[in-house]
Write an enzyme that holds these catalytic residues in place. Structure first.
Site, PDB file in Angstrom:
ATOM      1  N   LYS A  25      49.785 -30.582 -40.038  1.00  0.00           N
ATOM      2  CA  LYS A  25      50.417 -30.621 -38.709  1.00  0.00           C
ATOM      3  C   LYS A  25      51.404 -31.772 -38.601  1.00  0.00           C
ATOM      4  CE  LYS A  25      47.869 -31.525 -34.627  1.00  0.00           C
ATOM      5  NZ  LYS A  25      48.723 -32.293 -33.722  1.00  0.00           N
ATOM      6  N   ARG A  30      57.384 -33.126 -38.280  1.00  0.00           N
ATOM      7  CA  ARG A  30      58.497 -33.979 -38.738  1.00  0.00           C
ATOM      8  C   ARG A  30      59.542 -33.170 -39.492  1.00  0.00           C
ATOM      9  NH1 ARG A  30      53.875 -37.051 -38.089  1.00  0.00           N
ATOM     10  NH2 ARG A  30      54.184 -39.238 -37.499  1.00  0.00           N
ATOM     11  N   ARG A 125      48.641 -38.053 -20.670  1.00  0.00           N
ATOM     12  CA  ARG A 125      48.627 -38.981 -21.818  1.00  0.00           C
ATOM     13  C   ARG A 125      49.702 -40.063 -21.726  1.00  0.00           C
ATOM     14  NH1 ARG A 125      47.825 -35.724 -27.203  1.00  0.00           N
ATOM     15  NH2 ARG A 125      47.422 -37.830 -27.928  1.00  0.00           N
ATOM     16  N   SER A 168      50.455 -46.689 -33.962  1.00  0.00           N
ATOM     17  CA  SER A 168      50.638 -45.253 -33.729  1.00  0.00           C
ATOM     18  C   SER A 168      51.752 -44.716 -34.606  1.00  0.00           C
ATOM     19  CB  SER A 168      50.975 -44.991 -32.251  1.00  0.00           C
ATOM     20  OG  SER A 168      51.569 -43.713 -32.116  1.00  0.00           O
ATOM     21  N   GLN A 170      52.963 -41.798 -34.408  1.00  0.00           N
ATOM     22  CA  GLN A 170      53.900 -41.027 -33.596  1.00  0.00           C
ATOM     23  C   GLN A 170      54.993 -41.932 -33.059  1.00  0.00           C
ATOM     24  OE1 GLN A 170      51.373 -39.275 -30.618  1.00  0.00           O
ATOM     25  NE2 GLN A 170      50.625 -37.686 -31.996  1.00  0.00           N
ATOM     26  N   ASP A 320      41.808 -38.823 -36.305  1.00  0.00           N
ATOM     27  CA  ASP A 320      41.656 -37.395 -36.002  1.00  0.00           C
ATOM     28  C   ASP A 320      40.370 -36.801 -36.585  1.00  0.00           C
ATOM     29  OD1 ASP A 320      44.032 -37.417 -34.612  1.00  0.00           O
ATOM     30  OD2 ASP A 320      45.229 -36.719 -36.308  1.00  0.00           O
TER      31      ASP A 320
HETATM   32  C1  S3P Z   1      49.815 -38.308 -35.541  1.00  0.00           C
HETATM   33  C2  S3P Z   1      49.375 -39.566 -35.273  1.00  0.00           C
HETATM   34  C3  S3P Z   1      48.116 -39.829 -34.559  1.00  0.00           C
HETATM   35  C4  S3P Z   1      47.221 -38.602 -34.578  1.00  0.00           C
HETATM   36  C5  S3P Z   1      47.946 -37.351 -34.204  1.00  0.00           C
HETATM   37  C6  S3P Z   1      49.069 -37.096 -35.186  1.00  0.00           C
HETATM   38  C7  S3P Z   1      51.103 -38.153 -36.236  1.00  0.00           C
HETATM   39  O1  S3P Z   1      48.410 -40.135 -33.207  1.00  0.00           O
HETATM   40  O2  S3P Z   1      46.131 -38.796 -33.712  1.00  0.00           O
HETATM   41  O3  S3P Z   1      47.081 -36.251 -34.219  1.00  0.00           O
HETATM   42  O4  S3P Z   1      51.412 -37.060 -36.726  1.00  0.00           O
HETATM   43  O5  S3P Z   1      51.840 -39.146 -36.315  1.00  0.00           O
HETATM   44  P1  S3P Z   1      48.852 -41.614 -32.750  1.00  0.00           P
HETATM   45  O6  S3P Z   1      50.244 -41.848 -33.238  1.00  0.00           O
HETATM   46  O7  S3P Z   1      48.777 -41.567 -31.246  1.00  0.00           O
HETATM   47  O8  S3P Z   1      47.843 -42.541 -33.357  1.00  0.00           O
END
Ligand code: S3P
Length: 434
Positions: A25, A30, A125, A168, A170, A320
């Protein structure tokens, strides 16, 4: 076993067989975003089948990117280059925090305003973690007290030197993507090294970026105005989806599973160390690298079920997978303790509260803490009626816990598994022996 959106899971004797997983995922999101802003075509095989990654593709289409799903399932994208088209309506991110957070870094660099919306869970969120640094880069972002919807007015971005307060991936990817649109060199420091798929993907699409350690942590530097080029890629199997099957195998000494083509990226693979420590026998063959991502074939055998403590950097690395590790914790010998995992409270659901509530309904003793859980081992659980809390990882985690409970377990709202893995319940049934 299915009735509408409820699923009944019966106890199992063990799990055996081969599981091929849809594409990871994190990488799928990305690749879809970068293929959209690359020059030229990309072809992406084994793209995630989950609804979250479909949300990303939907947003890219709204931003003028042309793509299609071919008969063999591959996604072919015609890159628009760095300039996207103004969307006619709000960008619908559905349940996907990854879509909203990472794509905000791209739309912040566009010449038009965009609105990003999400479902009820996503609307709760926290988004200030991207709003603050993107605003420092010059974007104007209106929100509902730091929550979605976001109204982003794009701008000619300025490079910043930013230390992220929250670890994070993300946010890191969001800022690296925004850095492509910035004037000068953007520097981002993360306090802990999180998954590096954004960095690996940027390089795969032809960007250059540097990584070094500074006093604050892991620093990344990216220069603006770099053009990306399309790629042909096959996305490795999703390691976080594999976690459910690996934990199922760990529950039963007679289990034997093969998982070919699985993502083995070292920033994600801490799960395998913890499972080996718990007692799962794991061997890896056919190690390979595709566009910078490590992939391998896993053979696993259930052997023992010792306990574990997950804390510090491990909690970020396993964020996760903690729900499913916690869900099998009562069956371990010494139990599992999770600390430093406060972020779990702001995922698709409050995953600390959700895990504690469901384990208690199955008759387990659980200590819920602000930043984690302490779950004693050596417990016997019984089947119960559980809630998914609309959260895919909670639905799947408790399908695994149910395999070793006494009696049947009903999981309400089990359709939420489709957020990351629509075929989860069918695949589980195919490898379970009763
Ligand atoms: C992810 C980063 C994590 C993870 C999410 C996917 C990613 O979140 O929990 O399911 O793909 O970068 P955070 O960036 O909030 O830690």
């Amino acid at each position: 076993m299915k009735n509408g959106s409820d699923v009944t899971v019966r106890p199992a004797r063990n799990v055996r067989g081969t599981v091929s997983l849809p594409g990871d995922k994190s990488i799928s999101h990305r690749y879809a975003m970068l293929a959209g802003i690359a020059d030229g075509p990309s072809r992406i095989e084994n793209y995630s089948t989950g609804a979250d990654c479909a949300s990303t593709l939907g947003c890219m289409r709204s931003l003028g990117v042309i793509w299609e799903r071919k008969e063999d399932g591959a996604i072919e994208v015609q890159g628009s280059g760095l300039s996207l088209a103004a969307p006619a309506a709000a960008l619908d991110c559905g349940n996907s925090g990854s879509t909203m957070r990472m794509l905000s870094g791209i739309v912040a660099g566009q010449k038009f305003p965009s609105e990003m919306v999400g479902d009820e869970s996503l609307s709760r969120r926290p988004m200030e973690r991207v709003i603050t640094p993107l605003s420092a880069m010059g974007a104007h972002i209106a929100s509902q007290a730091g929550k979605p919807p976001l109204r982003i007015t794009g701008a000619a971005l300025k490079a910043i030197d930013y230390t992220m307060p929250v670890a994070s991936a993300q946010v890191k990817s969001c800022l690296l993507f925004a850095g492509l649109f910035a004037d000068g060199e953007t520097r981002i420091t993360e306090p802990l090294r999180t998954r590096d798929h954004g960095e690996v993907a940027l390089r795969a699409f032809g960007a250059t970026l540097d990584r070094r350690s500074n006093g604050q942590g892991n620093e990344l530097r990216i220069r603006g105005a770099q053009r990306l080029r399309g790629i042909e890629a096959r996305i490795p199997g999703d390691l976080s989806s594999a976690a459910f099957f690996l934990c199922a195998a760990a529950l039963f000494p007679g289990s034997q599973l093969t998982i070919p083509g699985l993502l083995m990226n070292p920033t994600r693979a801490r799960l395998l160390d913890v499972l080996m420590q718990i007692g799962l026998r794991i061997s890896v063959t056919q190690l390979d690298e595709i566009h910078g991502e490590l992939v391998g074939s896993l053979q696993v055998e259930g052997a023992g079920l010792k306990g574990a403590t997950i804390a510090g950097a491990d909690s970020a690395a396993l964020i996760d997978e903690i729900p499913v590790l916690a869900a099998i914790a009562p069956y371990t010998e010494q139990g599992i303790e999770v600390r430093d995992a406060r972020e779990l409270r702001v995922k698709e659901s409050d995953r600390i509260a959700a895990v504690a509530a469901n384990l208690r309904l199955m008759g387990a003793q659980v200590e819920e803490r602000e930043d984690g859980l302490k779950i004693p081992g050596g417990q016997t659980l019984h089947g119960a009626e559980l809630d998914s809390f609309g959260d895919h990882r909670i639905a799947m985690a408790f399908a695994i816990a149910a395999l070793r409970a006494r009696g049947e377990t009903l999981i309400r709202g089990a359709e939420s598994a489709a957020i990351s893995y629509p075929a989860f319940f069918q695949t589980l049934e195919a490898v379970v022996e009763r």
